[in-house]
Design a protein around this motif. Structure first.
Motif, mmCIF file in Angstrom:
data_model
loop_
_atom_site.group_PDB
_atom_site.id
_atom_site.type_symbol
_atom_site.label_atom_id
_atom_site.label_comp_id
_atom_site.label_asym_id
_atom_site.label_seq_id
_atom_site.Cartn_x
_atom_site.Cartn_y
_atom_site.Cartn_z
ATOM 1 N N GLY A 29 40.747 38.573 42.219
ATOM 2 C CA GLY A 29 39.554 39.114 42.861
ATOM 3 C C GLY A 29 38.325 39.280 42.015
ATOM 4 N N ALA A 30 38.378 38.984 40.712
ATOM 5 C CA ALA A 30 37.155 39.026 39.915
ATOM 6 C C ALA A 30 36.157 38.024 40.510
ATOM 7 C CB ALA A 30 37.453 38.686 38.458
ATOM 8 N N PRO A 31 34.885 38.391 40.625
ATOM 9 C CA PRO A 31 33.920 37.545 41.348
ATOM 10 C C PRO A 31 33.644 36.220 40.640
ATOM 11 C CG PRO A 31 32.803 39.360 40.257
ATOM 12 C CD PRO A 31 34.265 39.628 40.102
ATOM 13 N N LEU A 32 33.952 35.121 41.310
ATOM 14 C CA LEU A 32 33.803 33.795 40.709
ATOM 15 C C LEU A 32 32.373 33.495 40.275
ATOM 16 C CD1 LEU A 32 36.084 31.644 43.042
ATOM 17 C CD2 LEU A 32 36.321 31.835 40.560
ATOM 18 N N ASP A 33 31.401 34.009 41.023
ATOM 19 C CA ASP A 33 30.008 33.689 40.729
ATOM 20 C C ASP A 33 29.397 34.584 39.662
ATOM 21 O OD1 ASP A 33 30.145 35.906 42.379
ATOM 22 O OD2 ASP A 33 28.291 35.446 43.439
ATOM 23 N N ARG A 34 30.147 35.589 39.193
ATOM 24 C CA ARG A 34 29.626 36.513 38.187
ATOM 25 C C ARG A 34 30.521 36.639 36.970
ATOM 26 N NH1 ARG A 34 29.203 41.455 42.060
ATOM 27 N NH2 ARG A 34 30.521 40.113 43.339
ATOM 28 N N ALA A 35 31.782 36.277 37.105
ATOM 29 C CA ALA A 35 32.729 36.368 35.991
ATOM 30 C C ALA A 35 32.560 35.172 35.061
ATOM 31 C CB ALA A 35 34.157 36.414 36.522
ATOM 32 N N GLY A 36 32.613 35.434 33.770
ATOM 33 C CA GLY A 36 32.464 34.344 32.802
ATOM 34 C C GLY A 36 33.281 34.626 31.556
#
Length: 303
Positions: free
Chosen positions: A58-65
């Motif tokens: 569930g970590a946000p794909l568009d914000r996680a890096g």
């Protein structure tokens, strides 16, 4: 490409590779041999597994890096690129007083080979520090910043402001007072001095600040002069989880702050357990994923 990056950004950092990190994290003294390199590469692959698991949970794909180095984490960087995940990679020579490019004149070829979303630099820069080191850092940073701008790439600049002896002496040698009373102002002045030189990071990676009003002043400087989309993220500095969560809550919601780029705080204990054999690879990765997701939740909740 327009200067800046104005989306939230949550980076799991595991680009640690200098001699001091190799000694404290892996017990390696001197130049690592083939077995050492295999062990370090495997450990970074395990941390990458934790990052990937966090995304699946569930970590946000568009914000996680992720932030990973070429020397020991090339495979992880390639996997991130193949999956379309946000990836930053360091381009500085580790452990130096003044900033120098890792690969000298060939720095551009290495950036192009991996094509990260951010080229990351760590620069130790105290405006009241050694003038020759600061001048050398500015010259090398300006060269990199110009190349990145010309090629449409983003710069993530980690600004570390080490205390000068005279500064510490003025505070009775109290490092906590330095962090609270002097460092935020020195950070703001350092950002301004680098900006005036023509160095233009899209995101500043900054040490944690204890007072919200100081976060606001630093972020204001990062966005000064029409740099309206430039952002800041807070780093962990290897501090304990409680301290880091305080920094996250302090900067969350400040205009100009985007999130964090945290490393050892989120995976050091799990790495040590994995290396010692007390944690399986799966368990270590699972715990890292949980720590990373908690940091995202702390920041997001405070924001």
């Amino acid at each position: 490409m327009a200067l800046g990056y104005d989306q939230q950004l949550f980076i799991l950092a595991f680009d640690h590779r200098g001699s001091s990190h190799l000694r404290t994290l892996f017990g390696v003294t001197g130049e690592p041999g083939p077995q050492d390199r295999a062990r370090i590469t495997d450990a970074k692959s395990m941390i990458f597994d934790g990052f990937a698991r966090a995304l699946s949970e569930g970590a946000p794909l568009d914000r996680a890096g992720m932030l990973v180095d070429e020397e020991f984490g090339a495979e992880a960087a390639h996997k991130a690129k193949a999956n379309g995940w946000i990836c930053a990679m360091p381009v500085e020579r580790s452990g130096l007083a003044a900033f120098e490019l890792e690969h000298g004149d060939d720095f551009g070829a290495h950036i192009e080979e991996f094509d990260p979303d951010f080229a990351k630099v760590l620069v130790r820069y105290n405006v009241e520090g050694r003038a020759a080191d600061n001048e050398r850092s500015r010259a090398n940073l300006l060269r990199l910043s110009g190349w990145l701008e010309e090629t449409g790439r983003r710069l993530l600049c980690e600004l570390i402001v080490p205390a000068e002896p005279a500064q510490l002496k003025s505070l009775g040698g109290d490092t906590h007072r330095y962090d609270l009373e002097l460092r935020p102002g020195l950070m703001r002045r350092g950002i301004a001095e680098l900006q005036d030189t023509g160095i233009e990071p899209d995101v500043w990676k900054l040490e944690g600040i204890d007072r919200r009003e100081d976060c606001e002043l630093v972020a204001e400087q990062a966005r000064a002069g029409g740099r309206d989309r430039v952002g800041c993220v807070v780093l962990g500095r290897g501090a304990d989880a409680g301290r880091v969560e305080h920094w996250l809550r302090t900067c969350a919601g400040v205009d100009g702050y985007l999130g964090f780029a945290i490393g050892r705080t989120l995976w050091r204990d799990q790495l040590q357990g994995y290396l010692a054999g007390s944690l399986s690879r799966t368990d270590a990765a699972r715990r890292i994923a949980a720590n990373y997701c908690r940091a995202i939740a702390v920041y997001s909740g405070a924001a």
